[in-house]
Write an enzyme that holds these catalytic residues in place. Structure first.
Site, PDB file in Angstrom:
ATOM      1  N   HIS A   1       0.839  -1.203   0.000  1.00 31.34           N
ATOM      2  CA  HIS A   1       0.000   0.000   0.000  1.00 31.34           C
ATOM      3  C   HIS A   1       0.874   1.254   0.000  1.00 31.34           C
ATOM      4  O   HIS A   1       1.932   1.300   0.621  1.00 31.34           O
ATOM      5  CB  HIS A   1      -0.985   0.014   1.176  1.00 31.34           C
ATOM      6  CG  HIS A   1      -0.370  -0.052   2.541  1.00 31.34           C
ATOM      7  ND1 HIS A   1       0.085   1.075   3.209  1.00 31.34           N
ATOM      8  CD2 HIS A   1      -0.147  -1.087   3.381  1.00 31.34           C
ATOM      9  CE1 HIS A   1       0.540   0.726   4.404  1.00 31.34           C
ATOM     10  NE2 HIS A   1       0.420  -0.582   4.526  1.00 31.34           N
TER      11      HIS A   1
ATOM     12  N   ASP B   1      -0.219   4.326   0.994  1.00 32.07           N
ATOM     13  CA  ASP B   1      -0.567   5.278   2.043  1.00 32.07           C
ATOM     14  C   ASP B   1       0.188   4.992   3.332  1.00 32.07           C
ATOM     15  O   ASP B   1       0.661   3.866   3.575  1.00 32.07           O
ATOM     16  CB  ASP B   1      -2.075   5.261   2.306  1.00 32.07           C
ATOM     17  CG  ASP B   1      -2.582   3.892   2.757  1.00 32.07           C
ATOM     18  OD1 ASP B   1      -2.363   2.909   2.012  1.00 32.07           O
ATOM     19  OD2 ASP B   1      -3.186   3.800   3.846  1.00 32.07           O
TER      20      ASP B   1
ATOM     21  N   ASP C   1       6.419   0.561   7.185  1.00 36.74           N
ATOM     22  CA  ASP C   1       5.006   0.285   6.885  1.00 36.74           C
ATOM     23  C   ASP C   1       4.496   1.261   5.831  1.00 36.74           C
ATOM     24  O   ASP C   1       3.892   2.269   6.174  1.00 36.74           O
ATOM     25  CB  ASP C   1       4.197   0.394   8.170  1.00 36.74           C
ATOM     26  CG  ASP C   1       2.774  -0.095   8.019  1.00 36.74           C
ATOM     27  OD1 ASP C   1       2.466  -0.718   6.992  1.00 36.74           O
ATOM     28  OD2 ASP C   1       1.965   0.171   8.925  1.00 36.74           O
TER      29      ASP C   1
ATOM     30  N   GLU D   1      -5.073   1.620   2.726  1.00 36.92           N
ATOM     31  CA  GLU D   1      -5.000   0.384   3.513  1.00 36.92           C
ATOM     32  C   GLU D   1      -5.114   0.701   4.993  1.00 36.92           C
ATOM     33  O   GLU D   1      -5.731  -0.058   5.759  1.00 36.92           O
ATOM     34  CB  GLU D   1      -3.689  -0.345   3.208  1.00 36.92           C
ATOM     35  CG  GLU D   1      -3.583  -1.733   3.835  1.00 36.92           C
ATOM     36  CD  GLU D   1      -3.011  -1.748   5.265  1.00 36.92           C
ATOM     37  OE1 GLU D   1      -3.051  -2.806   5.922  1.00 36.92           O
ATOM     38  OE2 GLU D   1      -2.529  -0.681   5.724  1.00 36.92           O
ATOM     39  N   GLU D   2      -4.523   1.818   5.406  1.00 36.91           N
ATOM     40  CA  GLU D   2      -4.500   2.173   6.823  1.00 36.91           C
ATOM     41  C   GLU D   2      -5.882   2.574   7.348  1.00 36.91           C
ATOM     42  O   GLU D   2      -6.054   2.759   8.545  1.00 36.91           O
ATOM     43  CB  GLU D   2      -3.497   3.303   7.061  1.00 36.91           C
ATOM     44  CG  GLU D   2      -2.039   2.940   6.771  1.00 36.91           C
ATOM     45  CD  GLU D   2      -1.437   1.973   7.772  1.00 36.91           C
ATOM     46  OE1 GLU D   2      -2.170   1.511   8.668  1.00 36.91           O
ATOM     47  OE2 GLU D   2      -0.232   1.676   7.665  1.00 36.91           O
TER      48      GLU D   2
ATOM     49  N   GLU E   1       3.920  -6.661   3.929  1.00 37.91           N
ATOM     50  CA  GLU E   1       3.913  -6.018   5.243  1.00 37.91           C
ATOM     51  C   GLU E   1       5.128  -6.487   6.048  1.00 37.91           C
ATOM     52  O   GLU E   1       5.640  -7.600   5.837  1.00 37.91           O
ATOM     53  CB  GLU E   1       2.632  -6.364   6.002  1.00 37.91           C
ATOM     54  CG  GLU E   1       1.372  -5.776   5.409  1.00 37.91           C
ATOM     55  CD  GLU E   1       1.164  -4.310   5.767  1.00 37.91           C
ATOM     56  OE1 GLU E   1       2.038  -3.706   6.435  1.00 37.91           O
ATOM     57  OE2 GLU E   1       0.126  -3.751   5.349  1.00 37.91           O
TER      58      GLU E   1
END
Length: 374
Positions: free
Chosen positions: A69, A71, A101, A133-134, A161
């Protein structure tokens, strides 16, 4: 470009969750095309955010997805030594928001891309980069919906991740919701003339907490800590002053579900308790904030065995955090977690990743490409 140079570029984009991400999408898309791959921008329904799919190799045969991701969480917490959106090197540590992350994984995939694109790949490698995603994996469902029109069904997805480059086969599912209760305001000296929204919400919360404790009785999955599904309220707000009957109250709830348990179904009882308030004259609204399923990949799955060969490490049965992997599996694509960094460094000031971790991840991706070119 070296992996650390790419990471420095990615960190410069303050691609905070819930915000427009056209700048980082444009840069990655341009980079991917210059590397010899095909880049497809997939705008989301929000209108100011997009997913991105970059393909090296033939798109019409099954290959593998490298999923990440774009974001990051906000960087407003105290303790940052320097600008969180400027990469800072401290020995072997590379510090900045999103280094672990999970822009570190994105950088590794992009650093490997020119080599992948120049190889005679018999099966493709797709870089699937998502948004928001967050916020509960909001962007990737739109990417997954578009995938059948863009490529043959993939053999598997590696979700990058942070896992210290040890592949992980399972995580819990999650669902979150916002509960709104609307009553009638008035002076606190005449509670009989008002309708106290805080009191009504307190009853819903109290019943939900009792229900949450019942989840501790099972079912169980000993791969997780705790080994059962869980429930909690994280935010409650309402009222203006102690002498005013509060006419509004809001509460945010989440559940974490072990494999085989639907997160949405865990919230069903709480939703029923909320809507029962209508019989007492309250207005209520239920907003689903996010939902994604658990991941559960068998140890003997081909993707799991492939990751053992690529990393030289046995797979881990489970982690406590959630990822987009469950959504890939729900879409019929085997998925596994494996990426550089450690989740304990994420969402903290001076977040960092180590250069050796990046190089190990880039090597894993290039080794995957070498297998697909054989």
């Amino acid at each position: 470009m070296k992996v650390e140079e790419i990471l420095a570029m990615l960190i410069r984009f303050p691609s905070v969750v819930g915000k427009p991400n056209d700048a980082i999408v444009d840069w990655i898309s341009t980079y991917g095309q210059a590397a010899g791959a095909k880049a497809t921008v997939l705008p989301g329904p929000e209108g100011d955010r997009a997913n991105l799919l970059i393909t090296a190799g033939p798109h019409n045969v099954p290959g593998y997805i490298l999923s990440g991701h774009m974001d990051v969480v906000p960087a407003g917490e105290a303790g940052w030594k320097t600008d969180p959106f400027q990469l800072r090197q401290d020995g072997k540590r590379l510090c900045g928001r999103g280094t672990t992350d999970m822009k570190g994984f994105l950088a590794c995939a992009l650093a490997a891309l020119p080599k992948l694109a120049a190889s005679n790949l018999q099966r493709p490698v797709h870089l699937a980069f998502s948004y928001d995603e967050e916020a509960g994996c909001r962007g990737v469902p739109h990417l997954l919906a578009a995938l059948p029109d863009l490529c043959a069904k993939p053999l598997g997805a590696i979700i990058g991740e942070p896992s210290r480059m040890q592949a992980v086969r399972a995580h819990k599912g999650k669902a979150a919701a916002r509960l709104d209760v609307v009553g009638h305001s008035g002076h606190s000296s005449r509670p009989d003339l008002g309708l106290n929204a805080v009191h009504a919400m307190a009853n819903v919360i109290a019943q939900a907490v009792v229900y949450g404790r019942s989840l501790e009785q099972g079912p169980f999955d000993d791969n997780f800590e705790p080994p059962y599904s869980s429930l909690q309220f994280g935010v409650v707000s309402g009222g203006q002053a102690v002498n005013i009957i509060p006419d509004r109250c809001t509460a945010d709830i989440e559940v974490r579900a072990i494999s085989g348990v639907s997160p949405r179904l865990l919230l069903k009882e709480v939703k029923e308790q909320l809507f029962a308030l209508r019989e007492r004259g309250y207005e209520v609204v239920w907003h689903e904030l996010s939902a994604y399923p658990a991941l559960s990949l068998p140890r003997e799955a081909k993707l799991a065995m492939l990751m053992v060969e690529l990393t030289g490490k046995e797979t881990l049965p489970a982690v406590s955090y959630g990822t987009e992997a469950g959504l890939y599996q729900q879409a019929g694509i085997d998925a596994i977690i494996c990426g550089p960094g450690d989740i304990s460094r994420a969402h903290r000031p001076n977040e960092y990743i180590e250069l050796d971790e990046l190089k190990a991840c880039q090597k894993m991706i290039e080794d995957l490409g070498a297998r697909l070119a054989a």
